[in-house]
Design a protein around this motif. Structure first.
Motif, short mmCIF file in Angstrom:
data_model
loop_
_atom_site.label_atom_id
_atom_site.label_comp_id
_atom_site.label_asym_id
_atom_site.label_seq_id
_atom_site.Cartn_x
_atom_site.Cartn_y
_atom_site.Cartn_z
N GLY A 7 0.77 -1.23 0.00
CA GLY A 7 0.00 0.00 0.00
C GLY A 7 0.80 1.28 0.00
N GLY A 8 2.11 1.17 0.11
CA GLY A 8 2.92 2.37 0.10
C GLY A 8 2.95 3.02 -1.27
N GLY A 9 3.49 4.23 -1.32
CA GLY A 9 3.59 4.92 -2.59
C GLY A 9 3.94 6.38 -2.39
N LEU A 10 3.81 7.12 -3.46
CA LEU A 10 4.09 8.55 -3.45
C LEU A 10 2.78 9.31 -3.37
CD1 LEU A 10 6.03 10.97 -3.85
CD2 LEU A 10 5.75 10.64 -6.32
N VAL A 11 2.72 10.26 -2.45
CA VAL A 11 1.49 11.04 -2.27
C VAL A 11 1.88 12.48 -1.95
CG1 VAL A 11 1.32 10.49 0.19
CG2 VAL A 11 -0.75 11.07 -1.10
N ARG A 18 -3.58 4.04 2.35
CA ARG A 18 -3.94 2.97 3.27
C ARG A 18 -2.97 1.82 3.11
NH1 ARG A 18 -9.29 -0.89 4.02
NH2 ARG A 18 -8.44 -1.90 2.16
N LEU A 19 -2.32 1.49 4.19
CA LEU A 19 -1.40 0.36 4.21
C LEU A 19 -2.14 -0.89 4.70
CD1 LEU A 19 1.76 1.98 5.85
CD2 LEU A 19 1.04 2.01 3.45
N SER A 20 -1.73 -2.03 4.17
CA SER A 20 -2.28 -3.31 4.59
C SER A 20 -1.14 -4.23 4.98
CB SER A 20 -3.07 -3.96 3.44
OG SER A 20 -4.14 -3.15 3.02
N CYS A 21 -1.43 -5.10 5.93
CA CYS A 21 -0.45 -6.12 6.34
C CYS A 21 -1.21 -7.41 6.60
CB CYS A 21 0.31 -5.67 7.58
SG CYS A 21 1.42 -6.93 8.23
N THR A 22 -0.91 -8.43 5.84
CA THR A 22 -1.57 -9.72 5.97
C THR A 22 -0.61 -10.73 6.57
OG1 THR A 22 -3.03 -9.27 4.11
CG2 THR A 22 -2.75 -11.56 4.75
N LYS A 75 -9.45 -12.05 7.46
CA LYS A 75 -8.35 -11.98 6.50
C LYS A 75 -6.99 -11.92 7.18
CE LYS A 75 -11.01 -9.72 2.84
NZ LYS A 75 -11.08 -8.57 1.90
N ASN A 76 -6.97 -12.00 8.50
CA ASN A 76 -5.72 -11.91 9.25
C ASN A 76 -4.91 -10.68 8.82
OD1 ASN A 76 -4.79 -13.35 11.43
ND2 ASN A 76 -3.58 -14.80 10.23
N THR A 77 -5.61 -9.58 8.68
CA THR A 77 -5.02 -8.38 8.10
C THR A 77 -5.22 -7.18 9.02
OG1 THR A 77 -5.33 -9.18 5.85
CG2 THR A 77 -5.09 -6.81 6.12
N VAL A 78 -4.21 -6.34 9.07
CA VAL A 78 -4.30 -5.07 9.78
C VAL A 78 -4.10 -3.96 8.77
CG1 VAL A 78 -1.84 -5.08 10.41
CG2 VAL A 78 -3.46 -3.75 11.75
N TYR A 79 -4.81 -2.88 8.96
CA TYR A 79 -4.75 -1.74 8.05
C TYR A 79 -4.28 -0.50 8.80
CZ TYR A 79 -7.91 -4.80 5.43
OH TYR A 79 -8.47 -5.87 4.78
N LEU A 80 -3.68 0.41 8.06
CA LEU A 80 -3.34 1.71 8.60
C LEU A 80 -3.80 2.76 7.60
CD1 LEU A 80 -1.95 3.14 11.00
CD2 LEU A 80 0.10 3.31 9.55
N GLN A 81 -4.88 3.44 7.95
CA GLN A 81 -5.37 4.52 7.12
C GLN A 81 -4.64 5.79 7.54
OE1 GLN A 81 -7.69 4.56 4.55
NE2 GLN A 81 -7.05 6.70 4.30
N MET A 82 -3.95 6.39 6.58
CA MET A 82 -3.14 7.57 6.87
C MET A 82 -3.71 8.76 6.11
SD MET A 82 0.68 5.89 6.73
CE MET A 82 0.64 5.67 4.96
#
Length: 123
Positions: A7-11, A18-22, A75-82
């Protein structure tokens, strides 16, 4: 045992990502999951964590009110909305899982770590 972040990138300044980690390879039942970041030339720092049973969240002061962490058990996933991103948020972001409060260095020493995803915020 794997934690896969994406989910990383240039902004641009003020933008959102929004980052995701599964997690895979084992069950993370009972584990806090969370995010850290490391900017070039700086030490790794805690960003945010979320508990397993109550989904209680905790944040570094620098991101409170701008970042939101959540987790999806199925989904065994955590998100980080930035949101409201700033150039000083530029860093490689790593996800982690551990039994205990991830903000504590003693807990971090026994955490599982994923590979990082790069976030770059332009001014």
């Amino acid at each position: 045992v794997q934690l896969q972040a994406s989910g990383g990138g240039l902004v641009q300044y003020g933008g959102s990502l929004r980052l995701s980690c599964t997690a895979s390879g084992r069950t993370y039942s009972g584990y806090d999951m969370g995010w850290f970041r490391q900017a070039p030339g700086k030490e790794r720092e805690f960003v945010s964590g979320i508990t397993f049973y109550t989904r209680s969240t905790y944040y570094a002061d620098s991101v409170k009110g701008r970042f939101t962490i959540s987790r999806e058990y199925a989904k065994n996933t955590v998100y980080l909305q930035m949101n409201s991103l700033k150039p000083e948020d530029t860093a490689r972001y790593y996800c982690a899982a551990a039994r205990g409060n991830l903000a504590l260095t003693t807990v971090q020493e026994n955490a599982y770590w994923g590979q990082g995803t790069l976030v770059t915020v332009s001014s």
